[in-house]
Design a protein around this motif. Structure first.
Motif, PDB file in Angstrom:
ATOM      1  N   PRO A 154       0.839  -1.200   0.000  1.00 14.04           N
ATOM      2  CA  PRO A 154       0.000   0.000   0.000  1.00 14.04           C
ATOM      3  C   PRO A 154       0.872   1.248   0.000  1.00 14.04           C
ATOM      4  CG  PRO A 154      -0.497  -1.423   1.900  1.00 14.04           C
ATOM      5  CD  PRO A 154       0.751  -1.945   1.283  1.00 14.04           C
ATOM      6  N   ALA A 155       0.515   2.225  -0.794  1.00 18.22           N
ATOM      7  CA  ALA A 155       1.302   3.463  -0.872  1.00 18.22           C
ATOM      8  C   ALA A 155       0.393   4.600  -1.323  1.00 18.22           C
ATOM      9  CB  ALA A 155       2.480   3.293  -1.830  1.00 18.22           C
ATOM     10  N   ASN A 156       0.945   5.793  -1.283  1.00 18.89           N
ATOM     11  CA  ASN A 156       0.269   6.994  -1.765  1.00 18.89           C
ATOM     12  C   ASN A 156       0.045   6.854  -3.275  1.00 18.89           C
ATOM     13  OD1 ASN A 156      -0.343   9.575  -2.665  1.00 18.89           O
ATOM     14  ND2 ASN A 156       1.568  10.508  -1.964  1.00 18.89           N
ATOM     15  N   PHE A 159       2.085   8.898  -5.623  1.00 20.60           N
ATOM     16  CA  PHE A 159       3.546   8.824  -5.568  1.00 20.60           C
ATOM     17  C   PHE A 159       3.895   7.444  -5.016  1.00 20.60           C
ATOM     18  CE2 PHE A 159       7.834  10.021  -3.984  1.00 20.60           C
ATOM     19  CZ  PHE A 159       8.298  10.743  -5.068  1.00 20.60           C
ATOM     20  N   ALA A 160       3.573   6.421  -5.794  1.00 23.02           N
ATOM     21  CA  ALA A 160       3.600   5.055  -5.271  1.00 23.02           C
ATOM     22  C   ALA A 160       4.901   4.318  -5.543  1.00 23.02           C
ATOM     23  CB  ALA A 160       2.436   4.262  -5.852  1.00 23.02           C
ATOM     24  N   SER A 161       5.767   4.884  -6.390  1.00 21.30           N
ATOM     25  CA  SER A 161       6.930   4.127  -6.832  1.00 21.30           C
ATOM     26  C   SER A 161       7.978   3.941  -5.729  1.00 21.30           C
ATOM     27  CB  SER A 161       7.557   4.847  -8.031  1.00 21.30           C
ATOM     28  OG  SER A 161       8.848   4.361  -8.258  1.00 21.30           O
ATOM     29  N   LEU A 162       8.170   2.686  -5.344  1.00 21.60           N
ATOM     30  CA  LEU A 162       9.209   2.341  -4.371  1.00 21.60           C
ATOM     31  C   LEU A 162      10.402   1.778  -5.116  1.00 21.60           C
ATOM     32  CD1 LEU A 162       7.052   0.360  -1.796  1.00 21.60           C
ATOM     33  CD2 LEU A 162       7.998   2.647  -1.485  1.00 21.60           C
ATOM     34  N   GLN A 166      13.723  -0.784  -1.139  1.00 20.50           N
ATOM     35  CA  GLN A 166      12.652  -0.409  -0.224  1.00 20.50           C
ATOM     36  C   GLN A 166      11.519  -1.430  -0.238  1.00 20.50           C
ATOM     37  OE1 GLN A 166      11.987   3.480  -1.843  1.00 20.50           O
ATOM     38  NE2 GLN A 166      12.909   4.476  -0.052  1.00 20.50           N
ATOM     39  N   LEU A 169      12.664  -4.243   1.689  1.00 23.42           N
ATOM     40  CA  LEU A 169      12.682  -3.849   3.106  1.00 23.42           C
ATOM     41  C   LEU A 169      11.312  -4.019   3.754  1.00 23.42           C
ATOM     42  CD1 LEU A 169      14.672  -2.147   5.178  1.00 23.42           C
ATOM     43  CD2 LEU A 169      13.040  -0.332   4.693  1.00 23.42           C
ATOM     44  N   LEU A 170      10.274  -3.566   3.065  1.00 22.90           N
ATOM     45  CA  LEU A 170       8.934  -3.622   3.657  1.00 22.90           C
ATOM     46  C   LEU A 170       8.442  -5.064   3.782  1.00 22.90           C
ATOM     47  CD1 LEU A 170       7.402  -0.512   1.901  1.00 22.90           C
ATOM     48  CD2 LEU A 170       7.945  -0.760   4.322  1.00 22.90           C
TER      49      LEU A 170
ATOM     50  N   ARG B  40      11.449  11.364  -0.203  1.00 22.64           N
ATOM     51  CA  ARG B  40      10.781  10.456  -1.133  1.00 22.64           C
ATOM     52  C   ARG B  40       9.959   9.416  -0.364  1.00 22.64           C
ATOM     53  NH1 ARG B  40      13.435   6.182  -5.527  1.00 22.64           N
ATOM     54  NH2 ARG B  40      11.431   5.254  -6.021  1.00 22.64           N
ATOM     55  N   ALA B  41      10.576   8.845   0.670  1.00 26.71           N
ATOM     56  CA  ALA B  41       9.883   7.821   1.457  1.00 26.71           C
ATOM     57  C   ALA B  41       8.643   8.411   2.132  1.00 26.71           C
ATOM     58  CB  ALA B  41      10.834   7.244   2.507  1.00 26.71           C
ATOM     59  N   LEU B  43       6.742  10.937   1.023  1.00 32.10           N
ATOM     60  CA  LEU B  43       5.665  11.141   0.056  1.00 32.10           C
ATOM     61  C   LEU B  43       5.089   9.805  -0.419  1.00 32.10           C
ATOM     62  CD1 LEU B  43       4.049  13.383  -1.194  1.00 32.10           C
ATOM     63  CD2 LEU B  43       5.628  13.412  -3.130  1.00 32.10           C
ATOM     64  N   ASN B  44       5.922   8.757  -0.456  1.00 29.03           N
ATOM     65  CA  ASN B  44       5.405   7.422  -0.803  1.00 29.03           C
ATOM     66  C   ASN B  44       4.208   7.051   0.071  1.00 29.03           C
ATOM     67  OD1 ASN B  44       8.617   5.955  -1.577  1.00 29.03           O
ATOM     68  ND2 ASN B  44       6.965   6.423  -2.988  1.00 29.03           N
ATOM     69  N   PHE B  45       4.214   7.556   1.293  1.00 29.46           N
ATOM     70  CA  PHE B  45       3.138   7.173   2.204  1.00 29.46           C
ATOM     71  C   PHE B  45       2.310   8.377   2.655  1.00 29.46           C
ATOM     72  CE2 PHE B  45       6.357   3.838   2.423  1.00 29.46           C
ATOM     73  CZ  PHE B  45       5.584   2.819   1.888  1.00 29.46           C
ATOM     74  N   GLY B  46       2.387   9.470   1.882  1.00 28.22           N
ATOM     75  CA  GLY B  46       1.478  10.584   2.107  1.00 28.22           C
ATOM     76  C   GLY B  46       1.898  11.575   3.170  1.00 28.22           C
ATOM     77  N   ALA B  71       9.872  14.111  -5.233  1.00 25.77           N
ATOM     78  CA  ALA B  71       9.077  14.459  -4.051  1.00 25.77           C
ATOM     79  C   ALA B  71       9.256  15.949  -3.752  1.00 25.77           C
ATOM     80  CB  ALA B  71       9.473  13.595  -2.865  1.00 25.77           C
ATOM     81  N   LEU B 169      11.004   5.425   5.893  1.00 24.75           N
ATOM     82  CA  LEU B 169      10.096   4.620   5.062  1.00 24.75           C
ATOM     83  C   LEU B 169       9.186   3.746   5.919  1.00 24.75           C
ATOM     84  CD1 LEU B 169       9.816   3.701   1.863  1.00 24.75           C
ATOM     85  CD2 LEU B 169      10.849   1.617   2.745  1.00 24.75           C
ATOM     86  N   TYR B 173       5.243   3.980   6.208  1.00 26.49           N
ATOM     87  CA  TYR B 173       4.423   2.813   5.850  1.00 26.49           C
ATOM     88  C   TYR B 173       3.396   2.519   6.943  1.00 26.49           C
ATOM     89  CZ  TYR B 173       3.598  -2.257   5.197  1.00 26.49           C
ATOM     90  OH  TYR B 173       3.046  -3.502   5.057  1.00 26.49           O
ATOM     91  N   LEU B 176       0.625   5.169   6.936  1.00 24.30           N
ATOM     92  CA  LEU B 176      -0.391   4.933   5.909  1.00 24.30           C
ATOM     93  C   LEU B 176      -1.296   3.760   6.290  1.00 24.30           C
ATOM     94  CD1 LEU B 176      -0.325   5.406   2.212  1.00 24.30           C
ATOM     95  CD2 LEU B 176      -0.802   3.083   2.936  1.00 24.30           C
TER      96      LEU B 176
END
Lengths: 255, 255
Positions: A154-156, A159-162, A166, A169-170, B40-41, B43-46, B71, B169, B173, B176
């Motif tokens: 799940p991401a924004n 701006f979803a590109s990981l 990363q 990592l998640l 960047r990390a 914005l990935n999650f808002g 970002a 990140l 995560y 989010l």
């Protein structure tokens, strides 16, 4: 290519602990830096089995080694395969991480859902693989077609590109969490322990006696409310025995 | 330094959405690359509110911009402060991420525990800050002394060191996730829908009639067991209506 020389015996001899974790498969990774970052992220969360499918710059890769920042255990154990089919040959469950939704009727797992399911499958003796695509475009539909399910991080949406490291990592983070009971909140009391109500009341008595002596708890008719307000501060703080002694020393010093 | 010019009015005018999320505070960050990776990390999650305390290489920082990979929303809004105290002046809850345990009697939150608590505090109108220390040594004890609680990211104790961007990140995560109901598993049926039991049984009837005709379901006394085995495959697959049609076309073509 280490992977192509694996034998049944090698597999049988593999550390049992190793078999009890998912295999991370990087499909056609481009930059050694990202392979290294993935290896590091894996080891951060206790994952050690890394397979590469047709890495663009071959293997071994100096940049991968450098960027792994000491995750030699992972880098040294890397297995390299020419095709995804070969890399997955011994796997019974295969899940593909993907950023975009696909035109395929496959179940979509959350990272934590995938981690929990991986533990269940591994516990039943299965071999689980988690696929990550090339940096630029991700897994192709043909890669995904070999997988049982997708894993969507799940991401924004705006701006979803990981990046590859990363994403690994998640998944690693959720893997570790799925095997550990991490409380939302804890306190490590170290050499002390929570104060008993008796110790707290003794402190209140000490404090309030000094505040009566100093003239702070006046006029008398306001005293009960003032005392309750002060007690609220110190009860909310959930004091430790050592802190009670510190506070009593402080009051003594001020009085 | 944008931060030092903020006024009450600026704060009041800030987007309400912005106030409803935690502020990320990087204390004395060293490498611009890491500031960019953190942005960047986020914005990935808002997350969009980034404050820097005494960044080693000043601000703005070209490498931060380049490494933020687009970002800009975060980078352009960065606020810079000379001290941690100034950066936290308007905050009511402050939590410090830390890798090592400290000799302090502070509650330790998990990342998901912190995210849930942040939502509760922000919902009650509080301003929440989450601190990240310098790359090399992390937050000092004096930095941590300003925080209400610690946040500890669970990791492999033998290889626990996360870089700054990765730590941000993981917090992002969890932030989010804490605001979204992500099911462990889902299927997006797209233009189709799950098959009804009626459609499934009609497929079974079709398949079994053809298999009797082709001689596969013989001898007759074994037929019930064979039929049950075949039906198990197709019931377990949880077929969609469109897939039933595909399978019936396939059977017709083979027969």
């Amino acid at each position: 290519m280490a992977g192509t020389n694996r034998t049944e015996r090698d597999l049988a001899e593999a550390d049992q602990e190793q078999i009890r974790q998912p295999v991370i498969v990087l499909v056609e990774p481009q930059l050694g830096e990202n392979i290294g970052a993935a290896a590091r992220a894996m080891l951060n969360f206790g994952l050690t089995q890394l397979r590469l499918v047709a890495p663009r710059d071959g293997w071994p890769n100096e940049r991968a080694q450098a960027n792994a920042s000491g995750a030699d255990l992972v880098i040294d154990g890397v297995e390299v395969f020419g095709t995804l089919e070969a890399a997955l040959a011994d796997c019974t469950r295969v899940w593909a991480t993907t950023a975009r939704s696909r035109d395929m009727l496959k179940p979509v797992l959350s990272p934590s859902g995938a981690a929990q399911r991986a533990r269940a499958c591994l516990g039943a003796g299965e071999r689980v693989a988690i696929l990550f695509g090339p940096e630029r475009a991700g897994l192709t539909n043909d890669h995904v077609a070999l997988a049982d399910s997708l894993i969507e991080i799940p991401a924004n949406p705006a701006f979803a590109s990981l990046n590859l490291g990363q994403a690994v990592l998640l998944i690693g983070y959720e893997w570790l969490l799925s095997g550990r009971d991490v409380p939302d909140e804890r306190v490590d009391p170290g050499a002390t322990r929570p104060a008993t109500r008796d110790e707290l009341v003794a402190f209140f008595d000490h404090l309030e006696a000094e505040l009566i002596a100093s003239g702070f708890l006046f006029p008398v008719e306001k005293r009960p409310g003032m005392v309750r307000s002060l007690r609220a501060i110190f009860t909310r703080a959930a004091l430790f025995e050592q802190e009670i002694r510190t506070l009593r020393g402080m009051v003594k010093s001020l009085a």
